[in-house]
Design a protein around this motif. Structure first.
Motif, PDB file in Angstrom:
ATOM      1  N   MET A   9       3.045  -5.438  -7.402  1.00 24.11           N
ATOM      2  CA  MET A   9       1.659  -5.333  -7.832  1.00 24.11           C
ATOM      3  C   MET A   9       1.391  -3.902  -8.246  1.00 24.11           C
ATOM      4  SD  MET A   9      -1.790  -6.186  -5.652  1.00 24.11           S
ATOM      5  CE  MET A   9      -1.380  -7.937  -5.587  1.00 24.11           C
ATOM      6  N   THR A  10       0.649  -3.708  -9.337  1.00 24.10           N
ATOM      7  CA  THR A  10       0.381  -2.378  -9.836  1.00 24.10           C
ATOM      8  C   THR A  10      -1.116  -2.152  -9.944  1.00 24.10           C
ATOM      9  OG1 THR A  10       2.404  -2.451 -11.129  1.00 24.10           O
ATOM     10  CG2 THR A  10       0.823  -0.762 -11.700  1.00 24.10           C
ATOM     11  N   ALA A  11      -1.607  -1.085  -9.331  1.00 23.52           N
ATOM     12  CA  ALA A  11      -3.033  -0.776  -9.405  1.00 23.52           C
ATOM     13  C   ALA A  11      -3.390  -0.346 -10.811  1.00 23.52           C
ATOM     14  CB  ALA A  11      -3.373   0.335  -8.411  1.00 23.52           C
ATOM     15  N   GLY A  12      -4.544  -0.777 -11.291  1.00 24.24           N
ATOM     16  CA  GLY A  12      -4.971  -0.405 -12.614  1.00 24.24           C
ATOM     17  C   GLY A  12      -5.535   0.996 -12.637  1.00 24.24           C
ATOM     18  N   ALA A  13      -5.780   1.492 -13.854  1.00 25.98           N
ATOM     19  CA  ALA A  13      -6.323   2.832 -14.011  1.00 25.98           C
ATOM     20  C   ALA A  13      -7.672   2.921 -13.314  1.00 25.98           C
ATOM     21  CB  ALA A  13      -6.461   3.149 -15.491  1.00 25.98           C
ATOM     22  N   GLY A  14      -7.873   3.966 -12.523  1.00 25.41           N
ATOM     23  CA  GLY A  14      -9.135   4.164 -11.839  1.00 25.41           C
ATOM     24  C   GLY A  14      -9.271   3.373 -10.557  1.00 25.41           C
ATOM     25  N   VAL A  15      -8.293   2.552 -10.223  1.00 22.13           N
ATOM     26  CA  VAL A  15      -8.329   1.753  -9.000  1.00 22.13           C
ATOM     27  C   VAL A  15      -7.404   2.397  -7.971  1.00 22.13           C
ATOM     28  CG1 VAL A  15      -7.882  -0.498  -7.973  1.00 22.13           C
ATOM     29  CG2 VAL A  15      -8.789  -0.348 -10.305  1.00 22.13           C
ATOM     30  N   ALA A  16      -7.908   2.560  -6.755  1.00 16.59           N
ATOM     31  CA  ALA A  16      -7.092   3.188  -5.714  1.00 16.59           C
ATOM     32  C   ALA A  16      -5.846   2.360  -5.434  1.00 16.59           C
ATOM     33  CB  ALA A  16      -7.912   3.343  -4.437  1.00 16.59           C
ATOM     34  N   ALA A  17      -4.700   3.038  -5.294  1.00 17.12           N
ATOM     35  CA  ALA A  17      -3.452   2.357  -4.964  1.00 17.12           C
ATOM     36  C   ALA A  17      -3.501   1.889  -3.515  1.00 17.12           C
ATOM     37  CB  ALA A  17      -2.271   3.298  -5.169  1.00 17.12           C
ATOM     38  N   ARG A  18      -3.126   0.638  -3.284  1.00 19.88           N
ATOM     39  CA  ARG A  18      -3.094   0.062  -1.946  1.00 19.88           C
ATOM     40  C   ARG A  18      -1.748   0.417  -1.303  1.00 19.88           C
ATOM     41  NH1 ARG A  18      -6.389  -4.162  -1.033  1.00 19.88           N
ATOM     42  NH2 ARG A  18      -4.752  -5.480  -0.123  1.00 19.88           N
ATOM     43  N   VAL A  19      -1.806   1.023  -0.118  1.00 19.43           N
ATOM     44  CA  VAL A  19      -0.612   1.581   0.514  1.00 19.43           C
ATOM     45  C   VAL A  19      -0.415   0.984   1.907  1.00 19.43           C
ATOM     46  CG1 VAL A  19       0.546   3.701   1.262  1.00 19.43           C
ATOM     47  CG2 VAL A  19      -0.965   3.749  -0.738  1.00 19.43           C
ATOM     48  N   VAL A  20       0.826   0.596   2.205  1.00 19.16           N
ATOM     49  CA  VAL A  20       1.227   0.211   3.561  1.00 19.16           C
ATOM     50  C   VAL A  20       2.174   1.278   4.081  1.00 19.16           C
ATOM     51  CG1 VAL A  20       2.691  -1.375   4.888  1.00 19.16           C
ATOM     52  CG2 VAL A  20       0.878  -2.283   3.426  1.00 19.16           C
ATOM     53  N   ILE A  21       1.968   1.708   5.318  1.00 18.98           N
ATOM     54  CA  ILE A  21       2.802   2.744   5.921  1.00 18.98           C
ATOM     55  C   ILE A  21       3.546   2.140   7.094  1.00 18.98           C
ATOM     56  CG2 ILE A  21       2.816   4.993   7.057  1.00 18.98           C
ATOM     57  CD1 ILE A  21       0.172   5.550   5.507  1.00 18.98           C
ATOM     58  N   ALA A  22       4.874   2.177   7.045  1.00 24.37           N
ATOM     59  CA  ALA A  22       5.717   1.563   8.070  1.00 24.37           C
ATOM     60  C   ALA A  22       6.597   2.627   8.720  1.00 24.37           C
ATOM     61  CB  ALA A  22       6.566   0.455   7.457  1.00 24.37           C
TER      62      ALA A  22
ATOM     63  N   ASP B  17      -5.745   8.765   3.427  1.00 23.74           N
ATOM     64  CA  ASP B  17      -7.157   8.395   3.455  1.00 23.74           C
ATOM     65  C   ASP B  17      -8.056   9.500   2.912  1.00 23.74           C
ATOM     66  OD1 ASP B  17      -6.915   5.813   4.326  1.00 23.74           O
ATOM     67  OD2 ASP B  17      -7.238   6.259   6.446  1.00 23.74           O
ATOM     68  N   ASN B  18      -7.541  10.715   2.864  1.00 23.97           N
ATOM     69  CA  ASN B  18      -8.323  11.828   2.312  1.00 23.97           C
ATOM     70  C   ASN B  18      -8.215  11.924   0.795  1.00 23.97           C
ATOM     71  OD1 ASN B  18      -9.439  12.806   4.711  1.00 23.97           O
ATOM     72  ND2 ASN B  18      -7.629  14.026   5.183  1.00 23.97           N
ATOM     73  N   GLU B  19      -7.417  11.019   0.194  1.00 21.80           N
ATOM     74  CA  GLU B  19      -7.236  11.021  -1.260  1.00 21.80           C
ATOM     75  C   GLU B  19      -8.020   9.868  -1.877  1.00 21.80           C
ATOM     76  OE1 GLU B  19      -5.433  13.520  -2.722  1.00 21.80           O
ATOM     77  OE2 GLU B  19      -5.335  14.274  -0.653  1.00 21.80           O
ATOM     78  N   HIS B  20      -8.820  10.163  -2.896  1.00 19.43           N
ATOM     79  CA  HIS B  20      -9.689   9.144  -3.476  1.00 19.43           C
ATOM     80  C   HIS B  20      -8.925   8.018  -4.163  1.00 19.43           C
ATOM     81  CE1 HIS B  20      -8.763  11.505  -7.087  1.00 19.43           C
ATOM     82  NE2 HIS B  20      -9.110  10.438  -7.768  1.00 19.43           N
ATOM     83  N   ASP B  21      -7.678   8.292  -4.576  1.00 24.22           N
ATOM     84  CA  ASP B  21      -6.929   7.285  -5.328  1.00 24.22           C
ATOM     85  C   ASP B  21      -5.918   6.530  -4.466  1.00 24.22           C
ATOM     86  OD1 ASP B  21      -5.368   9.564  -4.969  1.00 24.22           O
ATOM     87  OD2 ASP B  21      -4.346   9.362  -6.901  1.00 24.22           O
ATOM     88  N   LEU B  22      -5.980   6.701  -3.140  1.00 25.89           N
ATOM     89  CA  LEU B  22      -5.079   5.995  -2.229  1.00 25.89           C
ATOM     90  C   LEU B  22      -5.897   5.277  -1.163  1.00 25.89           C
ATOM     91  CD1 LEU B  22      -2.320   8.717  -1.659  1.00 25.89           C
ATOM     92  CD2 LEU B  22      -2.352   6.907  -3.390  1.00 25.89           C
ATOM     93  N   ASP B  23      -5.512   4.042  -0.857  1.00 26.66           N
ATOM     94  CA  ASP B  23      -6.221   3.224   0.127  1.00 26.66           C
ATOM     95  C   ASP B  23      -5.198   2.580   1.059  1.00 26.66           C
ATOM     96  OD1 ASP B  23      -7.985   1.620   1.520  1.00 26.66           O
ATOM     97  OD2 ASP B  23      -8.126   0.094  -0.046  1.00 26.66           O
TER      98      ASP B  23
END
Length: 223
Positions: free
Chosen positions: A1-14, A29-35
């Protein structure tokens, strides 16, 4: 899945080290383009999170409990819309780097990397499916191994067999229920193993080596 322009990238941390994992969560979480949409401390939970949340990027610890980094990565990349996976590690192991990149990881990041290097790697793989990011020592990069020469894997034979029928990358992806990017990575590995540079050359060499039936009907290989 690829985040579109201007949409925050969805991130899983393992990562099984809670303090380290929570530190990365705070950084992202402190970055506006990462979720950050999920955290896992075990390989099986990480795969389950990928299936449930559909992230764009996964940060995967190479030494986490569970089935092992290679199997965990393979399972993550086998979902219908696979994420782009960045490997996290304490050790610059050239053989491990080579194996995980061959499977389909798009970044290999040392845990000694800076905050800026980590964020740059996440954004790079999120924005470019063909980019590979290595944040490791130069000596490690110089010792990277090429994929082993010899017979192709079962999946690579499936991909090449469909290519030999004239299917495009997108059509192969549809037949095998994988992403087009995964098809491209399989083709790259096939070219390296067969020491060729094109689809037709790979088909011809595979037939000569009896890896594909000589009677396979080939169309004009798509792109």
């Amino acid at each position: 899945m690829t985040a579109g322009a201007g949409v925050a990238a969805r991130v899983v941390i393992a990562d099984d080290h809670t303090l380290f994992r929570e530190g990365i969560v705070e950084i992202c979480d402190n970055e506006h383009d990462l979720d950050v949409v999920g955290q896992a401390g075990h390989g099986e939970l990480a795969v389950a999170l990928v299936r449930r949340t559909g992230p764009d990027v996964v940060l995967l610890d190479v030494e986490m409990p569970g089935p092992g980094a290679e199997e965990t990565l393979t399972q993550m990349l086998g979902v219908p819309e696979p994420p782009r996976v960045a490997i996290l590690t304490m050790h610059d192991d050239a053989r491990m780097v080579s194996r995980l990149l061959a499977i389909g990881a798009q970044a290999y990041i040392s845990k000694s990397s800076t905050r800026e290097e980590l964020l740059a790697a996440i954004r790079a793989v999120r924005n470019d499916s063909d980019r590979v990011v290595l944040s490791v020592a130069k000596e490690t990069v110089s010792r990277l191994e090429r994929p082993a020469q010899g017979p192709l894997s079962a999946r690579e034979l499936e991909v090449l067999g469909l290519v030999a029928r004239g299917l495009s990358n997108a059509q192969v992806a549809g037949e095998l229920y994988i992403s087009e990017g995964t098809v491209k990575r399989h083709l790259t590995n096939i070219y390296l193993k067969l020491e060729v540079r094109s689809r037709m050359s790979a088909i011809n060499k595979a037939m000569a080596m009896r890896l594909l039936p000589a009677a396979t009907e080939t169309g004009a290989p798509g792109r």
